[in-house]
Scaffold this motif. Structure first.
Motif, PDB file in Angstrom:
ATOM      1  N   ARG A  33       0.870  -1.174   0.000  1.00 14.30           N
ATOM      2  CA  ARG A  33       0.000   0.000   0.000  1.00 14.30           C
ATOM      3  C   ARG A  33       0.900   1.214   0.000  1.00 14.30           C
ATOM      4  O   ARG A  33       1.428   1.611   1.033  1.00 14.30           O
ATOM      5  CB  ARG A  33      -0.886  -0.008   1.222  1.00 14.30           C
ATOM      6  CG  ARG A  33      -1.754  -1.277   1.270  1.00 14.30           C
ATOM      7  CD  ARG A  33      -2.725  -1.179   2.339  1.00 14.30           C
ATOM      8  NE  ARG A  33      -3.733  -0.203   1.901  1.00 14.30           N
ATOM      9  CZ  ARG A  33      -4.916  -0.085   2.429  1.00 14.30           C
ATOM     10  NH1 ARG A  33      -5.249  -0.842   3.426  1.00 14.30           N
ATOM     11  NH2 ARG A  33      -5.763   0.793   1.990  1.00 14.30           N
ATOM     12  N   ALA A  34       1.073   1.814  -1.167  1.00 12.23           N
ATOM     13  CA  ALA A  34       1.933   2.995  -1.292  1.00 12.23           C
ATOM     14  C   ALA A  34       1.385   3.874  -2.405  1.00 12.23           C
ATOM     15  O   ALA A  34       0.509   3.477  -3.176  1.00 12.23           O
ATOM     16  CB  ALA A  34       3.359   2.572  -1.602  1.00 12.23           C
ATOM     17  N   PHE A  35       1.918   5.101  -2.469  1.00 11.97           N
ATOM     18  CA  PHE A  35       1.512   6.015  -3.524  1.00 11.97           C
ATOM     19  C   PHE A  35       2.320   5.746  -4.779  1.00 11.97           C
ATOM     20  O   PHE A  35       3.508   5.441  -4.712  1.00 11.97           O
ATOM     21  CB  PHE A  35       1.746   7.469  -3.097  1.00 11.97           C
ATOM     22  CG  PHE A  35       0.883   7.888  -1.947  1.00 11.97           C
ATOM     23  CD1 PHE A  35      -0.477   8.091  -2.130  1.00 11.97           C
ATOM     24  CD2 PHE A  35       1.423   8.091  -0.693  1.00 11.97           C
ATOM     25  CE1 PHE A  35      -1.279   8.484  -1.083  1.00 11.97           C
ATOM     26  CE2 PHE A  35       0.638   8.491   0.355  1.00 11.97           C
ATOM     27  CZ  PHE A  35      -0.715   8.687   0.172  1.00 11.97           C
ATOM     28  N   SER A  36       1.672   5.908  -5.900  1.00  3.65           N
ATOM     29  CA  SER A  36       2.410   5.760  -7.152  1.00  3.65           C
ATOM     30  C   SER A  36       3.129   7.080  -7.453  1.00  3.65           C
ATOM     31  O   SER A  36       2.870   8.122  -6.853  1.00  3.65           O
ATOM     32  CB  SER A  36       1.457   5.400  -8.290  1.00  3.65           C
ATOM     33  OG  SER A  36       0.603   6.486  -8.565  1.00  3.65           O
ATOM     34  N   LEU A  37       4.053   7.034  -8.378  1.00  2.28           N
ATOM     35  CA  LEU A  37       4.834   8.208  -8.732  1.00  2.28           C
ATOM     36  C   LEU A  37       3.948   9.301  -9.321  1.00  2.28           C
ATOM     37  O   LEU A  37       4.145  10.495  -9.049  1.00  2.28           O
ATOM     38  CB  LEU A  37       5.934   7.813  -9.724  1.00  2.28           C
ATOM     39  CG  LEU A  37       6.909   8.907 -10.129  1.00  2.28           C
ATOM     40  CD1 LEU A  37       7.653   9.431  -8.904  1.00  2.28           C
ATOM     41  CD2 LEU A  37       7.883   8.402 -11.164  1.00  2.28           C
ATOM     42  N   ILE A  38       2.940   8.937 -10.076  1.00  2.45           N
ATOM     43  CA  ILE A  38       2.031   9.915 -10.680  1.00  2.45           C
ATOM     44  C   ILE A  38       1.235  10.639  -9.599  1.00  2.45           C
ATOM     45  O   ILE A  38       1.036  11.855  -9.663  1.00  2.45           O
ATOM     46  CB  ILE A  38       1.102   9.216 -11.696  1.00  2.45           C
ATOM     47  CG1 ILE A  38       1.925   8.707 -12.873  1.00  2.45           C
ATOM     48  CG2 ILE A  38       0.012  10.165 -12.172  1.00  2.45           C
ATOM     49  CD1 ILE A  38       1.143   7.907 -13.869  1.00  2.45           C
ATOM     50  N   GLU A  39       0.790   9.943  -8.585  1.00  2.80           N
ATOM     51  CA  GLU A  39       0.056  10.583  -7.498  1.00  2.80           C
ATOM     52  C   GLU A  39       0.933  11.565  -6.733  1.00  2.80           C
ATOM     53  O   GLU A  39       0.501  12.667  -6.388  1.00  2.80           O
ATOM     54  CB  GLU A  39      -0.482   9.527  -6.536  1.00  2.80           C
ATOM     55  CG  GLU A  39      -1.585   8.687  -7.131  1.00  2.80           C
ATOM     56  CD  GLU A  39      -1.960   7.526  -6.227  1.00  2.80           C
ATOM     57  OE1 GLU A  39      -1.092   7.073  -5.433  1.00  2.80           O
ATOM     58  OE2 GLU A  39      -3.116   7.072  -6.313  1.00  2.80           O
ATOM     59  N   ILE A  40       2.163  11.199  -6.460  1.00  6.09           N
ATOM     60  CA  ILE A  40       3.090  12.085  -5.748  1.00  6.09           C
ATOM     61  C   ILE A  40       3.386  13.336  -6.569  1.00  6.09           C
ATOM     62  O   ILE A  40       3.387  14.460  -6.042  1.00  6.09           O
ATOM     63  CB  ILE A  40       4.385  11.324  -5.385  1.00  6.09           C
ATOM     64  CG1 ILE A  40       4.077  10.254  -4.353  1.00  6.09           C
ATOM     65  CG2 ILE A  40       5.441  12.287  -4.854  1.00  6.09           C
ATOM     66  CD1 ILE A  40       5.238   9.352  -4.026  1.00  6.09           C
TER      67      ILE A  40
END
Length: 80
Positions: free
Chosen positions: A4-11
């Protein structure tokens, strides 16, 4: 086993939004500070002008016999 982590696009999207909000916020802060400086300068100029007028009026009242400053009310700007 899912992470469960953020993707690079979301960041990247969040960083772009933070940049936009920061630029708008800094402009608002700058304008309010500029308005504060202008109002302070105007108040200082008004105070110095009022003081100079009072000094001039006092000097005239002492220099010229029979000269008086009459006011219609308690307002210092209302001189007859």
């Amino acid at each position: 086993m899912t992470k469960r982590a953020f993707s690079l696009i979301e960041i990247i999207f969040v960083l772009i939004l933070i940049g936009i909000v920061a630029s708008i916020g800094s402009e608002i802060v700058f304008k309010s500070y500029e308005n504060k400086l202008i109002s302070h300068a105007l108040n200082t100029a008004a105070d110095k002008t009022r003081l100079a007028l009072e000094i001039i009026a006092k000097r005239f009242s002492y220099r010229i016999p029979g000269t008086e400053v009459a006011r219609k009310s308690s307002d210092f700007n209302d001189v007859v």
